[in-house]
Write an enzyme that holds these catalytic residues in place. Sequence first.
Site, short mmCIF file in Angstrom:
data_model
loop_
_atom_site.label_atom_id
_atom_site.label_comp_id
_atom_site.label_asym_id
_atom_site.label_seq_id
_atom_site.Cartn_x
_atom_site.Cartn_y
_atom_site.Cartn_z
N HIS A 164 36.20 -14.47 48.37
CA HIS A 164 37.16 -15.49 47.96
C HIS A 164 36.43 -16.66 47.35
CE1 HIS A 164 40.55 -18.23 48.05
NE2 HIS A 164 41.29 -17.13 48.10
N ASP A 186 44.69 -10.02 50.28
CA ASP A 186 45.15 -8.78 49.66
C ASP A 186 44.79 -7.54 50.46
OD1 ASP A 186 46.39 -9.76 47.31
OD2 ASP A 186 44.40 -10.35 46.62
#
Length: 372
Positions: free
Chosen positions: A258, A309
């Site tokens: 991320h 996700d």
Amino acid sequence: MTASMGLKDMIACDTRISAIENDELSYAGYNISEFMDNNASFEEVIYLLWNLHLPTQIELNQFEEKLRAEYAISDAVEQCILIQSRKHLHPMSVLRSTVSLLGVYNIHAEENSLEVMYDQSIQIMAKVPTIIATFARLRQGLTPIAPREDLGFAANFLYMLKGEEPTELEVRAFNKALILHADHELNASTFAARVTASTLTDIYSCVTTAIGTLKGSLHGGANERVFDMLMDIRESGDTESYLRQKLDSKEKIMGFGHRVYKTVDPRQKYLKEMALALTQGTDDEEFYNLSQEVEDFIRHEKGLIPNVDFYSATVYHVLGIDSDIFTLIFAMSRMAGWIAHVQEQKKNNKLIRPRSHYAGQMELVYIPINRR
Ligand SMILES: CC(C)(COP(=O)(O)OP(=O)(O)OC[C@H]1O[C@@H](n2cnc3c(N)ncnc32)[C@H](O)[C@@H]1OP(=O)(O)O)[C@@H](O)C(=O)NCCC(=O)NCCS
């Protein structure tokens, strides 16, 4: 002057909509755990993001009433979805074009006042689930199912998709997944929406920009690719050598890493819990177990954390959603945040127009074409 690649760590605007601090995410001052632990509804969260305070019961009733009254799409929009469903387009392209079309069929589309924009916001928010469910059914040769105004946002979508009322567990899980994806400060698609809004164009243009940006595999497109990866691993029967080969060839493992979170993605633990609750004791439990194996291996080998996700792929699969529709579900949820940011940008606008660092040659001499 040099450029910051990817605008990493640059602060580009003030916002009161959401914040990421110390690997925690909050919406208008409320940590997301508040919504998860207290079974908040997605509708409450949309209201919060757009109004920056939680609704009273009366405000929520009125808000839900307005949303539900706008669930249905016109025959013209349904016809356009039907045409697109036969063309092998990526589902995100269909969503992008159809949301744009909502603007074509709204006679007030070019009106820019905040009041009109609020009504347009409700209309877009309410119709997107119907567009997605209609598309999902039409492309399978099934008849679309009309929305039910007696159902809330999460339940109505699952009902329109599958044609039967979802269980309480399914509604609760989907509601939570919608809340967890609703906003994420200045992610790429929200930034794109704010840039578009800053030119004072219409809201349909702003959300269309955002959908196109979310489509990419480094952003919203990752969850679809996570599920494809789980299917491939299941087929290969060897998680470690599958992943090692990907890492050796410098491929990114979808659903990991991320830009902002470095120790934990705070949304991930709730999705992981949901994935477990939904799969335990069912045939789909293998997807949860496979995910856990992938998580352990990638953490150990690369020190990378799973992001939002990763487990959402299993949650959506168990809810009966096809993997190429996953990103549309993300869009349905993030629509709440995009619209909040478009509204905020317009309330205190300044054209977003940064500078670039020119890295090419200078002072070249023009040579006529016959002498080049
Ligand atoms: C999310 C993402 C785009 C963040 O990117 P970023 O902040 O620009 O970080 P980088 O891509 O520069 O990654 C930094 C390092 O970690 C590695 N890395 C990051 N994510 C990785 C992943 N998913 N798989 C393998 N390696 C990864 C990079 O290769 C890079 O290594 P290097 O320094 O040896 O070159 C990136 O982690 C990614 O592509 N993840 C997969 C897609 C995804 O899940 N997106 C959804 C995000 S919510």
